[in-house]
Design a protein around this motif. Structure first.
Motif, PDB file in Angstrom:
ATOM      1  N   UNK A  22       0.817  -1.208   0.000  1.00 52.15           N
ATOM      2  CA  UNK A  22       0.000   0.000   0.000  1.00 52.15           C
ATOM      3  C   UNK A  22       0.854   1.263   0.000  1.00 52.15           C
ATOM      4  N   UNK A  23       0.497   2.195  -0.869  1.00 49.86           N
ATOM      5  CA  UNK A  23       1.189   3.478  -0.939  1.00 49.86           C
ATOM      6  C   UNK A  23       0.700   4.375   0.182  1.00 49.86           C
ATOM      7  N   UNK A  24       1.435   5.452   0.401  1.00 54.01           N
ATOM      8  CA  UNK A  24       0.983   6.465   1.342  1.00 54.01           C
ATOM      9  C   UNK A  24      -0.393   6.936   0.903  1.00 54.01           C
ATOM     10  N   UNK A  25      -1.318   7.056   1.859  1.00 54.31           N
ATOM     11  CA  UNK A  25      -2.712   7.343   1.536  1.00 54.31           C
ATOM     12  C   UNK A  25      -2.838   8.525   0.588  1.00 54.31           C
ATOM     13  N   UNK A  26      -3.476   8.282  -0.541  1.00 56.77           N
ATOM     14  CA  UNK A  26      -3.773   9.342  -1.482  1.00 56.77           C
ATOM     15  C   UNK A  26      -2.660   9.687  -2.441  1.00 56.77           C
ATOM     16  N   UNK A 161       7.996 -12.156 -30.831  1.00 58.09           N
ATOM     17  CA  UNK A 161       7.575 -11.406 -32.003  1.00 58.09           C
ATOM     18  C   UNK A 161       8.332 -11.874 -33.237  1.00 58.09           C
ATOM     19  N   UNK A 162       7.715 -11.694 -34.393  1.00 59.87           N
ATOM     20  CA  UNK A 162       8.420 -11.951 -35.647  1.00 59.87           C
ATOM     21  C   UNK A 162       9.247 -10.726 -36.025  1.00 59.87           C
ATOM     22  N   UNK A 163      10.411 -10.894 -36.690  1.00 57.07           N
ATOM     23  CA  UNK A 163      11.117 -12.169 -36.858  1.00 57.07           C
ATOM     24  C   UNK A 163      12.191 -12.309 -35.780  1.00 57.07           C
ATOM     25  N   UNK A 164      12.072 -13.302 -34.939  1.00 61.34           N
ATOM     26  CA  UNK A 164      13.075 -13.631 -33.917  1.00 61.34           C
ATOM     27  C   UNK A 164      13.370 -12.457 -32.995  1.00 61.34           C
ATOM     28  N   UNK A 165      12.305 -11.835 -32.493  1.00 65.91           N
ATOM     29  CA  UNK A 165      12.457 -10.739 -31.547  1.00 65.91           C
ATOM     30  C   UNK A 165      11.712 -11.067 -30.257  1.00 65.91           C
ATOM     31  N   UNK A 166      12.172 -10.476 -29.164  1.00 65.77           N
ATOM     32  CA  UNK A 166      11.549 -10.720 -27.869  1.00 65.77           C
ATOM     33  C   UNK A 166      11.454  -9.415 -27.076  1.00 65.77           C
ATOM     34  N   UNK A 167      10.352  -9.273 -26.344  1.00 58.67           N
ATOM     35  CA  UNK A 167      10.225  -8.200 -25.368  1.00 58.67           C
ATOM     36  C   UNK A 167      10.101  -8.851 -24.000  1.00 58.67           C
ATOM     37  N   UNK A 168      11.081  -8.640 -23.137  1.00 55.40           N
ATOM     38  CA  UNK A 168      11.078  -9.194 -21.783  1.00 55.40           C
ATOM     39  C   UNK A 168      10.642  -8.097 -20.823  1.00 55.40           C
ATOM     40  N   UNK A 169       9.597  -8.366 -20.032  1.00 50.53           N
ATOM     41  CA  UNK A 169       9.066  -7.400 -19.070  1.00 50.53           C
ATOM     42  C   UNK A 169       9.132  -8.004 -17.672  1.00 50.53           C
ATOM     43  N   UNK A 170       9.731  -7.276 -16.739  1.00 51.56           N
ATOM     44  CA  UNK A 170       9.896  -7.767 -15.371  1.00 51.56           C
ATOM     45  C   UNK A 170       9.376  -6.709 -14.401  1.00 51.56           C
ATOM     46  N   UNK A 171       8.322  -7.039 -13.662  1.00 52.19           N
ATOM     47  CA  UNK A 171       7.803  -6.126 -12.652  1.00 52.19           C
ATOM     48  C   UNK A 171       8.755  -6.145 -11.465  1.00 52.19           C
ATOM     49  N   UNK A 172       9.259  -4.981 -11.082  1.00 47.73           N
ATOM     50  CA  UNK A 172      10.237  -4.902  -9.991  1.00 47.73           C
ATOM     51  C   UNK A 172       9.663  -4.295  -8.715  1.00 47.73           C
ATOM     52  N   UNK A 173       8.616  -3.473  -8.839  1.00 49.05           N
ATOM     53  CA  UNK A 173       8.067  -2.810  -7.647  1.00 49.05           C
ATOM     54  C   UNK A 173       6.617  -2.448  -7.906  1.00 49.05           C
ATOM     55  N   UNK A 174       5.846  -2.254  -6.816  1.00 49.13           N
ATOM     56  CA  UNK A 174       4.450  -1.864  -6.970  1.00 49.13           C
ATOM     57  C   UNK A 174       3.909  -1.227  -5.699  1.00 49.13           C
ATOM     58  N   UNK A 175       2.778  -0.556  -5.860  1.00 51.16           N
ATOM     59  CA  UNK A 175       2.026   0.000  -4.731  1.00 51.16           C
ATOM     60  C   UNK A 175       0.561  -0.019  -5.118  1.00 51.16           C
ATOM     61  N   UNK A 176      -0.328  -0.086  -4.128  1.00 49.75           N
ATOM     62  CA  UNK A 176      -1.763  -0.023  -4.385  1.00 49.75           C
ATOM     63  C   UNK A 176      -2.415   0.932  -3.403  1.00 49.75           C
ATOM     64  N   UNK A 177      -3.628   1.331  -3.772  1.00 51.59           N
ATOM     65  CA  UNK A 177      -4.384   2.274  -2.947  1.00 51.59           C
ATOM     66  C   UNK A 177      -5.867   1.968  -3.153  1.00 51.59           C
ATOM     67  N   UNK A 178      -6.631   1.903  -2.082  1.00 51.97           N
ATOM     68  CA  UNK A 178      -8.063   1.647  -2.183  1.00 51.97           C
ATOM     69  C   UNK A 178      -8.824   2.680  -1.368  1.00 51.97           C
ATOM     70  N   UNK A 179     -10.105   2.878  -1.738  1.00 56.30           N
ATOM     71  CA  UNK A 179     -10.970   3.720  -0.919  1.00 56.30           C
ATOM     72  C   UNK A 179     -12.371   3.127  -0.931  1.00 56.30           C
ATOM     73  N   UNK A 180     -13.302   3.795  -0.310  1.00 56.10           N
ATOM     74  CA  UNK A 180     -14.621   3.223  -0.074  1.00 56.10           C
ATOM     75  C   UNK A 180     -15.592   3.405  -1.232  1.00 56.10           C
TER      76      UNK A 180
END
Length: 257
Positions: A22-26, A161-180
């Motif tokens: 959780x991120x700092x509120x707001x 992807x064609x031809x012989x290509x790659x996209x590597x994606x790595x999630x390294x960090x995250x935060x979430x926030x919820x309200x009512x």
């Protein structure tokens, strides 16, 4: 399809992809309000496990994604590949299917369940399904071969992807926030590595999205999303950019059952 075009489109792959950090509120709400005046997000925590979504996001959805704004804060000195070409996508909606599925934790990691049974289980994005549909919606079926998510590391995926290509994606960090008021905000930071040219291309991307469950049924969910692109330390302009993004893209997402 050029490398620049592929990179510009792949920036939003993780918008529809753990445990909640959780991120700092707001803070995330304020971040979206402050667009396009951004710097690197500091309150994110290292990504552990998969990102857990609220139960009202479970199911299969038809998504309409529309690029509504973009900015290059450091232009003309620094402009990321594909930025100018993306102006052609402004206000042109793109549709594709996504799904959010039930999972539970086992000793070997996440196990996908066919349906929701109780509150002890978690709703997560079907990352491979979502990313494949999104990529093909933009690039075409012939260009995008497949998307593979590491079964033991849900934060790592490869788009082939064609031809012989790659996209590597790595999630390294995250935060979430919820309200009512049925709003869920998440921010994920990930590293992208594009392989297939004379040398690999690297950058860092932050995707911050506010999902809002609506009282009406058409659409059922709407979302405000901003994707920010930062230079990698290997880029010669890295120190000039400092903590500022070199490109910002704002999308409106609409989810229909």
């Amino acid at each position: 399809m050029t490398k620049k075009a592929i990179l510009s489109i792949c920036l939003i792959f993780l918008c529809l992809l753990g445990w909640n950090d959780h991120a700092i509120a707001g803070e995330l709400s304020q971040r979206l309000t402050n667009f396009p005046h951004w710097e690197k997000l500091t309150s994110v925590q290292p990504a552990k496990g998969d990102l857990v979504y609220p139960e009202w996001m479970a199911g299969t959805w038809q998504v309409k994604s529309t690029l509504v704004d973009l900015a290059a804060p450091l232009a003309p000195d620094i402009v990321t590949p594909g930025f100018e070409g993306n102006r052609q996508q402004l206000n042109k909606p793109v549709s594709f299917l996504v799904r959010f599925i039930q999972s539970k934790i086992t000793n070997s990691g996440l196990k996908i369940l066919p349906k929701i049974n109780n509150n002890s289980q978690n709703v997560v994005a079907d990352r491979a399904f979502n990313s494949l549909n999104l990529a093909r919606a933009y690039l075409g079926d012939e260009t995008v071969l497949s998307v593979k998510v590491d079964p033991d590391l849900p934060n790592r995926q490869i788009t082939f992807l064609r031809p012989e290509r790659q996209l590597i994606s790595i999630v390294t960090a995250r935060a979430t926030e919820t309200n009512s008021d049925k709003k869920f905000i998440t921010s994920e930071v990930f590293q992208q590595i594009f392989k297939g040219g004379s040398r690999p291309y690297l950058n860092s991307v932050e995707s911050t999205t506010a999902y809002h469950q609506l009282s009406t049924t058409n659409p059922t969910i709407e979302a405000d999303q901003v994707t920010a692109v930062y230079l990698s330390p290997q880029d010669p302009d890295y120190f000039q950019a400092a903590s500022q993004p070199v490109a910002l893209y704002r999308y409106r997402l609409e989810f229909y059952p």
